[in-house]
Design an enzyme around this catalytic site. Sequence first.
Site, PDB file in Angstrom:
ATOM      1  N   LYS A   1       1.343  12.113 -15.822  1.00  0.00           N
ATOM      2  CA  LYS A   1       0.498  13.370 -15.967  1.00  0.00           C
ATOM      3  C   LYS A   1      -0.819  13.002 -15.157  1.00  0.00           C
ATOM      4  CE  LYS A   1      -2.043  12.182 -20.072  1.00  0.00           C
ATOM      5  NZ  LYS A   1      -3.108  11.735 -19.626  1.00  0.00           N
TER       6      LYS A   1
ATOM      7  N   LYS B   1       7.571  11.103 -28.875  1.00  0.00           N
ATOM      8  CA  LYS B   1       7.216  10.748 -30.045  1.00  0.00           C
ATOM      9  C   LYS B   1       8.152  11.452 -31.032  1.00  0.00           C
ATOM     10  CE  LYS B   1       2.301  10.203 -29.235  1.00  0.00           C
ATOM     11  NZ  LYS B   1       1.372   9.287 -30.190  1.00  0.00           N
TER      12      LYS B   1
ATOM     13  N   HIS C   1       4.094  11.520 -22.691  1.00  0.00           N
ATOM     14  CA  HIS C   1       4.649  10.713 -23.883  1.00  0.00           C
ATOM     15  C   HIS C   1       4.546  11.365 -24.967  1.00  0.00           C
ATOM     16  CE1 HIS C   1       0.395   9.500 -24.639  1.00  0.00           C
ATOM     17  NE2 HIS C   1       0.820   8.995 -25.666  1.00  0.00           N
TER      18      HIS C   1
ATOM     19  N   GLU D   1      -9.810  10.803 -31.790  1.00  0.00           N
ATOM     20  CA  GLU D   1      -9.881   9.453 -31.135  1.00  0.00           C
ATOM     21  C   GLU D   1     -11.141   8.964 -31.520  1.00  0.00           C
ATOM     22  OE1 GLU D   1      -6.359   9.048 -27.954  1.00  0.00           O
ATOM     23  OE2 GLU D   1      -8.571  10.103 -27.148  1.00  0.00           O
TER      24      GLU D   1
ATOM     25  N   ASP E   1      -6.733  15.761 -19.809  1.00  0.00           N
ATOM     26  CA  ASP E   1      -6.301  14.419 -20.121  1.00  0.00           C
ATOM     27  C   ASP E   1      -5.303  14.540 -21.207  1.00  0.00           C
ATOM     28  OD1 ASP E   1      -5.978  11.677 -20.128  1.00  0.00           O
ATOM     29  OD2 ASP E   1      -7.421  11.525 -21.701  1.00  0.00           O
TER      30      ASP E   1
ATOM     31  N   HIS F   1      -0.338  17.131 -23.629  1.00  0.00           N
ATOM     32  CA  HIS F   1       0.147  16.869 -24.990  1.00  0.00           C
ATOM     33  C   HIS F   1      -0.108  17.791 -25.895  1.00  0.00           C
ATOM     34  CE1 HIS F   1      -0.003  12.940 -23.061  1.00  0.00           C
ATOM     35  NE2 HIS F   1      -1.264  12.593 -23.762  1.00  0.00           N
TER      36      HIS F   1
ATOM     37  N   ASP G   1       0.833  -1.315   0.026  1.00  0.00           N
ATOM     38  CA  ASP G   1       0.037  -0.042   0.054  1.00  0.00           C
ATOM     39  C   ASP G   1       0.661   1.303   0.187  1.00  0.00           C
ATOM     40  OD1 ASP G   1      -1.387   2.131   0.925  1.00  0.00           O
ATOM     41  OD2 ASP G   1      -2.619   0.932   2.248  1.00  0.00           O
TER      42      ASP G   1
ATOM     43  N   LYS H   1     -13.095  12.225 -27.932  1.00  0.00           N
ATOM     44  CA  LYS H   1     -13.179  11.073 -28.071  1.00  0.00           C
ATOM     45  C   LYS H   1     -14.342  10.567 -28.614  1.00  0.00           C
ATOM     46  CE  LYS H   1     -10.133   9.460 -24.287  1.00  0.00           C
ATOM     47  NZ  LYS H   1      -9.005   9.188 -24.914  1.00  0.00           N
TER      48      LYS H   1
HETATM   49  C1  BG6 Z   1      -3.026   9.651 -22.755  1.00  0.00           C
HETATM   50  C2  BG6 Z   1      -4.692   9.725 -22.511  1.00  0.00           C
HETATM   51  O1  BG6 Z   1      -2.283  10.232 -22.155  1.00  0.00           O
HETATM   52  O2  BG6 Z   1      -2.874   9.924 -24.291  1.00  0.00           O
HETATM   53  C3  BG6 Z   1      -5.672   8.840 -23.371  1.00  0.00           C
HETATM   54  O3  BG6 Z   1      -4.812   9.550 -21.305  1.00  0.00           O
HETATM   55  C4  BG6 Z   1      -5.458   9.172 -24.734  1.00  0.00           C
HETATM   56  O4  BG6 Z   1      -6.824   9.529 -23.011  1.00  0.00           O
HETATM   57  C5  BG6 Z   1      -3.785   8.842 -25.321  1.00  0.00           C
HETATM   58  O5  BG6 Z   1      -6.261   8.205 -25.395  1.00  0.00           O
HETATM   59  C6  BG6 Z   1      -3.640   9.303 -26.610  1.00  0.00           C
HETATM   60  O6  BG6 Z   1      -2.132   8.946 -26.855  1.00  0.00           O
HETATM   61  P1  BG6 Z   1      -1.777   8.596 -28.314  1.00  0.00           P
HETATM   62  O7  BG6 Z   1      -0.283   8.347 -28.301  1.00  0.00           O
HETATM   63  O8  BG6 Z   1      -2.639   7.462 -28.705  1.00  0.00           O
HETATM   64  O9  BG6 Z   1      -2.197   9.564 -29.259  1.00  0.00           O
END
Ligand code: BG6
Length: 481
Positions: free
Chosen positions: A151, A185, A181, A219, A238, A243, A98, A329
């Site tokens: 994040k 890329k 992330h 997405e 998110d 991003h 925990d 989404k």
């Molecule tokens: C994540 C989000 O950080 O990035 C997700 O939490 C999202 O909701 C994702 O789908 C998208 O990443 P990528 O690399 O698929 O564009």
Amino acid sequence: MTAATGNAMTPTNEITRSDAIVLFGASGDLARKMTFISLYHLARRGLLDMPIIGVAFSDWDDETFRAKALAAIEATGTKVDDATWKSMASRMTFVQGDYTKPDTYERVKSALAGSSNPLFYLEIPPGLFLVTVQGLHGAGLVKNARVVIEKPFGHDYQSAVDLYAELMKLIDDDQLYRIDHYLGKNAVQDIMVWRFANRMFEPLWNNNNIESVQITMSESFDVSDRGSFYDKVGALKDVIQNHIMQVIGLLAMDPPSKAEPEPIHAQQLEVFQSMRPVQPGDYIRGQYEGYLDVDGVEEGSTTETFVALKVHIDSWRWAGVPFFIRAGKSLADTATEAVVVFRRPPLRLFEETDCPDPERNRLRFRLGHNDGVQMQVQALDPSSHMASKAVVLNVDFNEALGEEKLPYEQLLGDALEGNATRFATQRIIEGTWTALAPILENPGPVEVYKPGTMGPESADEMIREYGGWIQPIGPASDMPA
Ligand code: BG6
């Protein structure tokens, strides 16, 4: 700061590679989908010759940890190299615990025996970041460590400031790596290289020649089983605050003096410091029909699954050039793109009288599906006397440049090396929260949209006078990729 914990901003001779990696949240979704495969790739490249310790509340043991990791790697379709896997698996151990209990960290400490500068990767819910670093600190584990945090860093400006202040009581700034992330890329980092390693774009890269910039993160899938996480976050926190803002930083920054973390971050920070907080009327939030039925979503939730906004950067370079952003989404397609739209030539020369205006030149950075760059220019239409027609020049990065690293492979590899170039700084994070503060303070209603569309119709209104949204080229598109 001790020598062992320096990052790329410290002189090279002080940088030491981390000698163990500890994954907090090892039984989570992110680990399953991204981390294990990324670690496997690092191992395959000979860059992970160290203990790999998983920590989670789940009732796993070493064997379960290894089996889950292998299953996750295989689920990506990767043909696992036996020797790489055996060596990796022999160094994998699991600590059940925990995160709020000190004995968990004592067990992590025992598992780390022999390591002097570990890397702790916190792929856990944001509410646990601080308590985990406190636990590590309490066990005397942070002295020579690097701490990689997922994040979102905070949920608004003030909470990001507060979290940072609390963390700084426990570790130094150059021990902290805020992972995003998108910054891992290749196609995203390429925006900076494309701009500054070529002579032909930068002279045009300003409000004399650029009319607008559009970024779409579309997405086609829905929130699925992430309802309880997503409902507390929404599209803005998110993917936009992190991003998409990072993409804007790379598109809009001035050239750094060197390709090193400090000058790069300084130029990116300028972008966010010049960004005008988003004005009421410059954003629209949407929610797809059916979202309220998702498990974990609160009754009557007004969390947005789509957001469109207009951002202004009040600098000499960008004054008067709107940046339009949309992300959502359950949309029509899956693709992330940034499109730079140029002004039309000053004179209409080649168009026959009944022709529409020539199209504007576009530079399309493809950041998520078939990575690459497309340039749309005008050429003489052979079926006409002297009219121009849009044609596309296309570079597919996979074809032209070969296989890219996975984003987390890149970033965890960088963090193990102590290279902070691809990580956001605290002031950048604070700048992004400041720009978005008006939406957080006064979110307004959500407009319901039909799954499979490109969001609420009012999002189209906001960009109409700039020629409308440019559809991203995803798998469902009939445009050439
Ligand atoms: C994540 C989000 O950080 O990035 C997700 O939490 C999202 O909701 C994702 O789908 C998208 O990443 P990528 O690399 O698929 O564009």
